[in-house]
Design a protein around this motif. Structure first.
Motif, PDB file in Angstrom:
ATOM      1  N   UNK A  79      31.629  64.168 -41.295  1.00  0.00           N
ATOM      2  CA  UNK A  79      30.855  62.991 -40.916  1.00  0.00           C
ATOM      3  C   UNK A  79      31.801  61.820 -40.718  1.00  0.00           C
ATOM      4  N   UNK A  80      31.358  60.838 -39.958  1.00  0.00           N
ATOM      5  CA  UNK A  80      32.281  59.756 -39.652  1.00  0.00           C
ATOM      6  C   UNK A  80      31.589  58.399 -39.593  1.00  0.00           C
ATOM      7  N   UNK A  81      32.415  57.347 -39.662  1.00  0.00           N
ATOM      8  CA  UNK A  81      31.949  56.013 -39.306  1.00  0.00           C
ATOM      9  C   UNK A  81      32.797  55.566 -38.120  1.00  0.00           C
ATOM     10  N   UNK A  82      32.339  54.490 -37.466  1.00  0.00           N
ATOM     11  CA  UNK A  82      33.031  54.059 -36.256  1.00  0.00           C
ATOM     12  C   UNK A  82      33.766  52.741 -36.460  1.00  0.00           C
ATOM     13  N   UNK A  83      34.820  52.590 -35.657  1.00  0.00           N
ATOM     14  CA  UNK A  83      35.600  51.353 -35.720  1.00  0.00           C
ATOM     15  C   UNK A  83      34.721  50.147 -35.359  1.00  0.00           C
ATOM     16  N   UNK A  84      34.033  50.239 -34.180  1.00  0.00           N
ATOM     17  CA  UNK A  84      33.040  49.210 -33.864  1.00  0.00           C
ATOM     18  C   UNK A  84      31.728  49.837 -34.289  1.00  0.00           C
ATOM     19  N   UNK A  85      31.111  49.225 -35.241  1.00  0.00           N
ATOM     20  CA  UNK A  85      29.931  49.832 -35.842  1.00  0.00           C
ATOM     21  C   UNK A  85      28.972  50.375 -34.790  1.00  0.00           C
ATOM     22  N   UNK A  86      28.542  51.626 -34.979  1.00  0.00           N
ATOM     23  CA  UNK A  86      27.562  52.188 -34.042  1.00  0.00           C
ATOM     24  C   UNK A  86      26.334  52.612 -34.811  1.00  0.00           C
ATOM     25  N   UNK A  87      25.499  51.623 -35.072  1.00  0.00           N
ATOM     26  CA  UNK A  87      24.223  51.931 -35.700  1.00  0.00           C
ATOM     27  C   UNK A  87      23.185  52.038 -34.599  1.00  0.00           C
ATOM     28  N   UNK A  88      22.009  52.540 -34.944  1.00  0.00           N
ATOM     29  CA  UNK A  88      20.892  52.501 -34.007  1.00  0.00           C
ATOM     30  C   UNK A  88      20.209  51.164 -34.230  1.00  0.00           C
ATOM     31  N   UNK A 156      26.303  52.038 -42.256  1.00  0.00           N
ATOM     32  CA  UNK A 156      26.929  53.108 -41.489  1.00  0.00           C
ATOM     33  C   UNK A 156      27.539  54.142 -42.426  1.00  0.00           C
ATOM     34  N   UNK A 157      28.151  53.647 -43.484  1.00  0.00           N
ATOM     35  CA  UNK A 157      28.740  54.541 -44.471  1.00  0.00           C
ATOM     36  C   UNK A 157      27.642  55.376 -45.128  1.00  0.00           C
ATOM     37  N   UNK A 158      26.544  54.688 -45.484  1.00  0.00           N
ATOM     38  CA  UNK A 158      25.434  55.408 -46.116  1.00  0.00           C
ATOM     39  C   UNK A 158      24.915  56.489 -45.182  1.00  0.00           C
ATOM     40  N   UNK A 159      24.884  56.186 -43.874  1.00  0.00           N
ATOM     41  CA  UNK A 159      24.379  57.160 -42.919  1.00  0.00           C
ATOM     42  C   UNK A 159      25.290  58.385 -42.874  1.00  0.00           C
ATOM     43  N   UNK A 160      26.592  58.126 -42.904  1.00  0.00           N
ATOM     44  CA  UNK A 160      27.532  59.246 -42.895  1.00  0.00           C
ATOM     45  C   UNK A 160      27.379  60.083 -44.162  1.00  0.00           C
TER      46      UNK A 160
END
Lengths: 248, 306, 401, 292
Positions: A79-88, A156-160
Motif C-alpha cells: 500500500x502507498x501514500x502519494x507525494x501530492x496527496x491523492x484523496x478522493x 491518506x496514511x489511514x487509508x493505506x
C-alpha cells in the motif's frame, strides 16, 4: 521482503531510473533518498505498477510482480501514500477509508455481493478505529477535500493502513509539514514499525530520514550511489557531493 | 389530464436516459453513446412487441439487456481513452449505432401491410399500449414505476460501497488503483448498467411515440442524456430527475406559451443556468442537505457515539 | 439566495404556462381550432406560413359572420398555433395538450416525421373500445409523405397526392417532349419524404410513362459536398434529372452541376421545393426546374387568399394553401354537422367532425374541387410550375388545358 | 467505379477537407489555452458567415464584402461566447462549460433560424469560373481558392502564435497558466483574445464553407461541429499541425468511403474508423503517448 534488481525506466531518451538494486528486509524502515529528479518517485511508481519497468525485476516476497496489475498489488500487501496527496476529495473521510476495505486480506472472508455492496460487516468497526488512531473521528462525515493539509496526510496514511499491507510505501510524507507535524510523523512511523509494518520511506527531509530509518539507499540521476545505515551514508563522500554540489 | 399524464411519460423516459448517463458520469466518464443505447433499446423492444408479439415487460428487459451487452462491449476499448477523447469516441460510437439503424431494413408481411424497421423511413406502428387498451394514466404509472425502480436502485447504490467506488474512480483513477480498485471492472460495469437503463428508456420511448426513425437518436439526444445529470449536479439521482423536469417540463412544455421565443430561450436558459449554478441545480451543498434528511449518516453517527 | 429566488420565480411563471387554457366564457361561443407544426428549427418557414394562412382564413370567416352552430348561435373561430419543433415527442405532447382543452379539431403537423408517430397515437379504428388511442380529429395540411392517413381513422389529410401528380407530369413530358427518354434521380436518402417520393412515387411512375430509369445518385440532408454525386449524374447523362430533395441540398447539387458544367434537358423537383427557399438559395441555377404543385396564384380566389395570408406575414405555397383550404372545409363541415361548441359537447363535436370529414367525397379548394379518397387522403387539382427569372411561373395546368 | 474515380474522390475530399482543418484548428486553439472545449465554435463560425451576408443583402455592399464582414463578425461572436460561456464559470467545472457551450450552440442555431426563417441563403463563391482539368482529373477552381485561403489563414495564425508577443503570451498561458500570471500576463485578457483569434479563424472557415457550398443553411452547424471535433481529436488535442492533417484526412476518407460503399453507410465507417483510431492512438496523430 521487497527486492529490486537492475530496475530501469526510460522515458524517451531520459533515464529516470537506471539499473538500481536494493532489498528491504521484513520489519525494517528503509529510506530512499536523493536530490530532486533523482528517480525516487519513479521507483515508487514502478513498485506500485503505475509504470512498467524498461528493464529489471521487482520481487515481492520472492515473486516477480511485474505482470500483476496495479490494483492487484494492494492484494499482495503493498500500500502507498502519494507525494501530492491523492484523496478522493469529494468523498467523505469515512468513504475514503471504506474504499480500502476491499483489500485481499478481507476478501476471502466475505461473499462477493456483500463485499461490493455493503463492505464487510466489521468494516464499520475497523474504520472507526482507524479514524480514532489518526485523530479524524470528529470529521468522519466531512468531505476529504475540506480537511486541513495535515489532516489530509493523516487520512491518506489511514487509508493505506486500512488495507492491512505488509509493506507500506510512504512517498515524501513530510512534504509541506512544519517542524511540529514532522515530529508527530516521526513518532507515528516508529509506532507503525512496532506494530510490525515494513516501510519504504521516500523522503527529502534529512533529519526525519536519519532519525527513523534502519537503512538508507541514496539515488542520484537515476543511479544508486550509496546504501547503508544512516550514519554510513552520511559519511559517504559521493552522497555529500550529490547533495552539496562539487563546488564545495 | 391526458396531457399531464403524457408529459409525465416524456419526463419519465428522459429521466431514464439521464440516469443512464448519471451512473457513467460518476466514474468520471462523459459518454455520448447513451443515445445509441437508447436507440438499441427502442428498436429491440419495438421489434419484439410488434414483430414477435411479445408482452412489453419481457420485451423491455431484453431490450435493456441488448443495450447493456453493447455498452459492455464498448466499455472495454473506451477504457483506453479519457476526457474529451472519450467524449468524441463515444459520440462516434453512438452515431455509428444511429447510422446502423439508418441502413437497417427488416420487414415482414403481416396481412396486407409490411411491418418492421425500414431504414431511413423508420419503424411504424409500435402501438402496444393503445392496442392493449392502456389509458394514459396507466401508461404513466407504468413508466414511473420503472423510473422509481431504477432511480431507487441507483439511490441505494449511491449509499452502497459500490457507489462510493464509482465516485472514487471518478475522483482519482491513480489513487483508486492504489487502494485496490480494478478500474476496468468498475468502468465497464458502470457502462453496462448505464446501457441497460438507456435500453429501458428507449423501449418506453418507442412505445410512447409509436414510430421511431434513426434521426430521433442523434447527437442532440446524446447531449441531453449527459445534460440532465450535469444540470442536476451529479450528486444525487434527484438532481437528474429535477433536471429532466426542468428541461422537459419547464424549458420545453412550460415555456410553450412563449411561442416563437421559446426555442430561443431554450439555449439561453441553459447558458444562464450553468453561469448561475455551475455545479448544477442540486449541487454538493444542496445534495448533502437532502442526504442528511434520510440517509444512514445519522444512523452511522449514532453508531459512533454509542 | 438571490439566484435561487430568480430560478424559482421563473419556474413559477413557466408553471403558469403549463396550464391548459380553459374555455373562454363569452356570449358568442368560440370555436377553437388549433394549428401546430415547426416554428423553430430549419423548417420554421412551414410553421410561419401555416400559421399565417390559418389566421388569415379565420379572420375572413369571422368577418363574414363566423360559424353557424347547431343550435342557431354564432361561433367565432379562435385560432392558436403551437410549435412542435418538428420532433415526434413534442408533436404528440402538443396534440395531447390541445385535446385536453376545448379545441374541436387540430390542423397540423408540418413534418412527416411528426405525422407518423402522431397518427400512431390516435385510435386506429374509430369506435373501437379495445383501442385506447387518442380520439381527436386531425386534419393535416403540410406533411406530404404519401399514405400516412391510413394509420388512423382520426387522421385526415388535405395534401396533394404525389403519385397522381408525378404520374401526370411524366405522361405530359412524354407527350410534349417525346425526345426525352431517360431519367436519373438525385435522392436525399435520410429524409423520409424525399426518399419515399423517389422510390415509391417517381421511380414507379416514370417507366409507366415510357421513361427509362437510369438509377440514382444519393446524398444526405446535411451534406455539403456533392462533387461525386454530380459526377455520377454526368456519367449517367440522362435527359431528365429528378431531384427528390429539399431546397438546401437541391441548391447544393444544382450549384455543383453548374461548376462541373453538367447540363440536362429537363430538371424535375420535389413538391416541397417549389417554395421561396429554393429561389432564395439558388435562383440562377434552379432556372427552369419543373415541379408539380397544388397551389399557385392562378385565379382570383387563389390571389385573394395569397394577399390575405401576406397580411399575416406569411406566404401561400402548396403547404400553407392547404391550411387555408382546411379552415374553410372545416367551417362548412361544422355547420353541416351541427356542431354546438359548448364546453360539455366537446367530445361529441369532435366525433361529428370526424364523421363529417370521413363522409366527404369532395371539397372545395383554391384551385378547384378536390376529391377525397376512402383512406382519408385528398386528390387535389395541381399544376406544373417552373422557376423563371427568380419566380415560380405556371408552366402547364392539366386541369384547365 | 474505376481507379480514376477513387483518386478523384480523394482529391475532392482533400480540397473540401481544408474547411474541416480550419474548424479543427479553432477547437484545438481554445482547448490548448483553456483545456476546455467550445462546442458552440462551429455554430459561431457559421453565425459569423451569416452576419457577413448583411453587407450585400441589406446594406447594398458589393458581394466580396461578405468575406471580411464574416470574419470580423465571427471574431466578435467568439468574444461573446467567451463572456457568456467561459468567463464567469469556475475553471474547475469543465462539465458546466461543456453544457453552457452546448446551450450556446442551440441558441446560435436558433437565432440564425429566426432571422432567416430557416431559408438557405445564397453565398458568393470566391471564384466562379470553370473547373481546372488535368488529364482525367478535375479540380474545382474555387475550391483550390478556398484551399489557398485556408492555407494563408493557417500561416497567419502560426506566425501570430510564434512570432508575436501576443502569441507568446497565449502559448505561455496554455503551458503554465500560473507562471504566466506571475509574469504579469492577464489571464482573462489572454483567454478572451484567444477566443477572438479562434473566432476570426472560424470566420474564415465559415466564409469558406459558405463559398464552397454556395449556400448557408442552419442545417450544416451540427455536422460541421461533429466533423470539427473529430478532426480535433484525430489531430491530437491542442496540436495545430495535427488538426491540419486530420482535416484533410477526414475529408478524403469520407469521400473515399462514399465512393467505395454508399452515402448512407459512409458515416458509419468514418465513425468506426475514428473510434478505432482513438482506441489505438488515444494521443492523436503526432503523439507517442496517450493524452490524459
Amino acid at each position: 521482503m521487497l527486492e529490486v534488481r537492475g530496475l530501469s525506466k526510460h522515458f524517451g531518451g531520459v533515464r529516470a531510473v537506471d539499473g538500481i538494486d536494493f532489498s528491504i528486509r521484513p520489519g525494517e524502515v528503509f529510506g530512499l533518498i536523493g536530490p530532486n529528479g533523482s528517480g525516487k518517485s519513479t521507483t515508487v511508481n514502478l513498485v506500485c505498477g503505475l509504470y512498467q519497468p524498461t528493464a529489471g525485476e521487482i520481487l515481492f516476497e520472492g515473486k516477480d510482480i511485474a505482470p500483476v496489475p496495479t490494483h492487484r498489488r494492494l492484494s499482495l500487501g503493498l500500500a502507498r501514500t502519494f507525494q501530492n496527496i491523492r484523496l478522493f476529495a469529494n468523498l467523505t473521510v469515512w468513504e475514503n477509508l471504506w474504499m480500502a476495505e476491499n483489500a485481499p486480506s478481507h476478501r476471502a472472508e466475505t461473499r462477493f455481493l456483500k463485499r461490493w455492496i455493503g463492505g464487510r460487516s466489521d468494516a464499520r468497526e475497523r474504520i472507526t478505529k482507524a479514524l480514532e488512531f489518526s485523530g479524524l473521528a470528529h470529521r468522519a462525515d466531512d468531505l476529504a477535500g475540506s480537511l486541513a493539509f495535515g489532516e489530509q496526510r493523516r487520512l491518506e496514511l489511514a487509508r493505506a493502513l486500512a488495507a492491512k499491507p505488509r509493506l507500506l510505501l510512504l512517498d515524501e510524507p513530510a512534504a509541506g509539514m512544519n517542524a511540529e507535524e514532522i515530529a508527530q510523523l516521526d513518532e507515528r512511523i516508529r509506532a507503525l514499525q512496532q506494530q510490525g509494518y515494513t516501510i519504504l520511506l521516500i523522503e527529502h527531509h534529512m533529519e526525519l530520514v536519519m532519525a527513523v530509518t534502519d537503512r538508507v539507499c541514496v539515488l542520484n540521476f537515476g543511479r544508486k550511489i550509496a546504501e547503508g545505515t544512516p550514519a554510513e551514508v552520511q559519511a559517504d563522500p559521493a552522497v555529500r557531493e550529490a547533495y552539496l554540489g562539487t563546488a564545495q | 389530464m391526458d396531457f399531464y399524464y403524457s408529459l409525465a411519460q416524456i419526463i419519465g423516459f428522459h429521466t431514464l436516459l439521464g440516469l443512464s448517463a448519471y451512473i457513467v458520469l460518476q466514474t468520471g466518464q462523459v459518454s455520448l453513446a447513451q443515445a445509441g443505447f437508447f436507440a438499441i433499446g427502442a428498436y429491440v423492444a419495438g421489434m419484439l412487441t410488434v414483430l414477435a408479439g411479445w408482452h412489453l415487460v419481457p420485451a423491455m428487459l431484453v431490450a435493456g439487456l441488448g443495450a447493456a451487452l453493447m455498452a459492455c462491449l464498448v466499455g472495454f476499448p473506451a477504457l483506453r481513452v479519457r476526457g474529451l477523447m472519450l467524449v468524441i469516441a463515444t459520440l462516434a460510437f453512438g452515431e455509428a449505432v444511429r447510422l446502423f439503424f439508418f441502413n437497417f431494413d427488416y420487414q415482414i408481411a403481416k396481412g396486407e401491410v409490411k411491418i418492421g424497421p425500414l431504414g431511413g423511413e423508420g419503424f411504424r406502428q409500435i402501438r402496444w399500449f393503445p392496442e392493449n387498451g392502456w389509458t394514459s394514466l396507466e401508461v404513466m404509472l407504468f413508466v414511473w414505476t420503472v423510473v422509481a425502480l431504477v432511480a431507487g436502485a441507483l439511490w441505494w447504490n449511491d449509499r452502497s460501497r459500490f457507489g462510493a467506488v464509482l465516485r472514487a474512480v471518478g475522483e482519482d483513477e491513480v489513487a483508486a488503483q492504489s487502494v485496490g480498485i480494478n478500474l476496468t471492472a468498475v468502468k465497464v460495469t458502470a457502462m453496462t448498467i448505464g446501457g441497460f437503463i438507456a435500453g429501458l428508456g428507449g423501449a418506453i420511448y418507442a412505445h410512447y411515440t409509436t414510430h421511431i426513425e434513426h434521426l430521433n437518436f442523434n447527437v442532440l439526444l446524446a447531449t441531453f442524456a449527459i445534460a440532465y445529470p450535469i444540470l442536476g449536479g451529479l450528486r444525487s439521482v434527484f438532481g437528474t430527475i429535477v433536471a429532466a423536469i426542468f428541461v422537459q417540463g419547464f424549458l420545453v412544455e412550460g415555456l410553450r406559451f412563449l411561442g416563437d421565443w421559446r426555442n430561443l430561450l431554450f439555449g439561453a436558459l441553459i447558458v444562464l443556468a450553468m453561469n448561475l449554478r455551475p455545479h448544477g441545480l442540486i449541487d454538493a451543498a444542496t445534495a448533502r442537505r437532502l442526504a442528511r434528511l434520510f440517509s444512514r449518516e445519522q444512523w452511522r453517527g449514532e453508531q459512533r457515539r454509542a | 439566495m438571490r439566484k435561487t429566488a430568480l430560478l424559482l420565480g421563473s419556474a413559477f411563471v413557466a408553471l403558469a404556462g403549463l396550464a391548459v387554457t380553459g374555455p373562454a366564457g363569452a356570449q358568442e361561443r368560440s370555436v377553437v381550432i388549433k394549428g401546430f407544426g415547426a416554428k423553430s428549427g430549419v423548417v420554421r418557414s412551414f410553421g410561419v406560413n401555416s400559421e399565417a394562412a390559418m389566421r388569415a382564413a379565420a379572420e375572413l370567416i369571422n368577418s363574414q359572420g363566423g360559424v353557424k352552430l347547431g343550435d342557431g348561435a354564432t361561433g367565432k373561430i379562435e385560432v392558436e398555433f403551437l410549435d412542435d419543433r418538428c420532433t415526434a415527442e413534442e408533436g404528440i405532447s402538443v396534440v395531447r395538450r390541445i385535446a385536453s382543452g376545448p379545441t374541436l379539431v387540430a390542423i397540423g403537423p408540418t413534418c412527416s416525421n411528426v405525422a407518423e408517430p402522431l397518427f400512431g397515437v390516435l385510435q386506429k379504428k374509430a369506435g373501437d373500445a379495445s383501442d385506447s388511442g387518442l380520439q381527436f380529429p386531425i386534419f393535416t395540411d403540410v406533411a406530404i409523405k404519401g399514405g400516412l392517413a391510413k394509420i388512423s381513422e382520426w387522421a385526415f389529410r388535405n395534401v396533394p397526392s404525389e403519385a397522381e401528380m408525378y404520374t401526370s407530369l411524366f405522361s405530359w413530358v412524354k407527350q410534349t417532349k417525346p425526345d426525352l427518354k431517360t431519367i436519373f434521380a438525385g435522392v436525399e436518402e435520410n429524409f423520409a419524404h424525399s426518399r419515399a417520393t423517389w422510390y415509391a412515387v417517381m421511380k414507379e411512375a416514370a417507366p409507366k410513362a415510357g421513361l427509362e430509369v437510369k438509377g440514382e445518385a444519393k446524398w444526405l440532408l446535411e451534406d455539403t459536398n456533392f462533387a461525386q454525386q454530380v459526377r455520377e449524374i454526368k456519367a449517367a447523362a440522362p435527359d431528365i434529372l429528378a431531384i427528390a430533395a429539399h431546397p438546401f441540398t437541391t441548391c447544393g447539387v444544382l450549384k455543383e452541376m453548374r461548376r462541373q458544367g453538367v447540363k440536362v434537358k429537363m430538371l424535375i423537383g420535389l413538391t416541397s421545393s417549389s417554395s421561396l427557399e429554393t429561389l432564395q438559395g439558388c435562383a440562377r441555377e434552379a432556372e427552369g426546374i419543373v415541379i408539380p404543385t397544388s397551389f399557385a396564384p392562378v385565379n382570383q380566389a387563389a390571389e385573394a387568399a395569397a394577399a390575405q395570408a401576406a397580411k399575416f406575414n406569411g406566404s401561400l405555397d402548396l403547404h400553407s394553401a392547404a391550411t387555408y383550404e382546411n379552415m374553410f372545409i372545416l367551417k362548412k363541415l361544422m355547420e353541416e354537422q351541427g356542431v354546438l361548441a359548448k364546453p360539455d359537447t366537446v367530445q361529441a363535436d369532435r366525433e361529428k367532425i370526424r364523421k363529417g370529414l370521413a363522409a366527404l367525397k369532395e371539397t372545395g379548394g383554391l384551385l378547384g374541387t378536390s376529391k377525397r379518397t376512402d383512406d382519408r387522403e385528398a386528390v387535389k387539382p395541381y399544376l406544373y410550375v417552373h422557376a423563371k427569372d427568380g419566380k415560380w411561373v405556371v408552366l402547364h395546368n392539366p386541369v384547365t388545358n | 467505379m474505376g481507379f480514376v474515380d477513387y483518386v478523384q474522390a480523394i482529391i475532392d475530399g482533400l480540397l473540401f477537407g481544408t474547411t474541416y482543418s480550419l474548424i479543427g484548428i479553432g477547437f484545438t486553439l481554445v482547448f490548448g489555452v483553456m483545456q476546455k472545449i467550445n462546442m458552440s465554435y462551429a455554430a459561431g463560425s457559421l453565425a459569423g458567415a451569416y452576419c457577413g451576408l448583411v453587407g450585400p443583402q441589406l446594406m447594398g455592399l458589393p458581394p466580396w464584402s461578405v468575406f471580411p464582414l464574416s470574419i470580423a463578425a465571427s471574431g466578435v461572436i467568439g468574444y461573446l461566447i467567451y463572456l457568456t460561456c467561459f468567463r464567469f464559470i469556475p475553471l474547475a467545472s469543465p462539465l458546466a462549460t461543456l453544457m453552457s457551450t452546448v446551450g450556446m450552440l442551440l441558441l446560435l442555431d436558433e437565432i440564425i433560424v429566426h432571422s432567416t426563417a430557416g431559408m438557405p441563403q445564397n453565398y458568393p463563391a470566391i471564384y466562379d469560373g470553370d473547373p481546372i482539368e488535368i488529364g482525367d482529373f478535375m479540380l474545382r477552381a474555387d475550391l483550390v481558392g478556398v484551399f489557398l485561403v485556408c492555407v494563408v489563414a493557417m500561416a497567419v495564425l502560426l506566425a501570430l502564435l510564434y512570432r508575436t508577443r501576443l502569441g507568446m503570451a497565449t502559448r505561455a498561458v496554455a503551458q503554465q497558466p500560473v507562471a504566466a500570471q506571475l509574469c504579469g500576463m492577464r489571464l482573462q485578457a489572454v483567454n478572451g483574445l484567444t477566443f477572438v483569434i479562434a473566432g476570426l479563424l472560424g470566420g474564415v472557415a465559415g466564409a469558406m464553407i459558405g463559398a464552397s457550398v454556395g449556400m448557408l443553411s442552419p442545417l450544416i452547424a451540427g455536422p460541421i461541429t461533429v466533423k470539427g471535433l473529430i478532426v480535433t481529436v484525430i489531430g491530437g488535442l491542442g496540436s495545430i499541425p495535427g488538426a491540419i492533417v486530420a482535416g484533410l484526412m477526414v475529408g478524403a476518407a469520407e469521400n473515399l468511403f462514399q465512393a467505395l460503399r454508399n452515402v448512407t453507410e459512409r458515416d458509419i465507417y468514418v465513425m468506426l474508423l475514428l473510434f478505432v483510431f482513438l482506441v489505438v492512438r488515444p494521443g492523436g496523430l503526432f503523439s507517442g503517448r496517450g493524452h490524459d
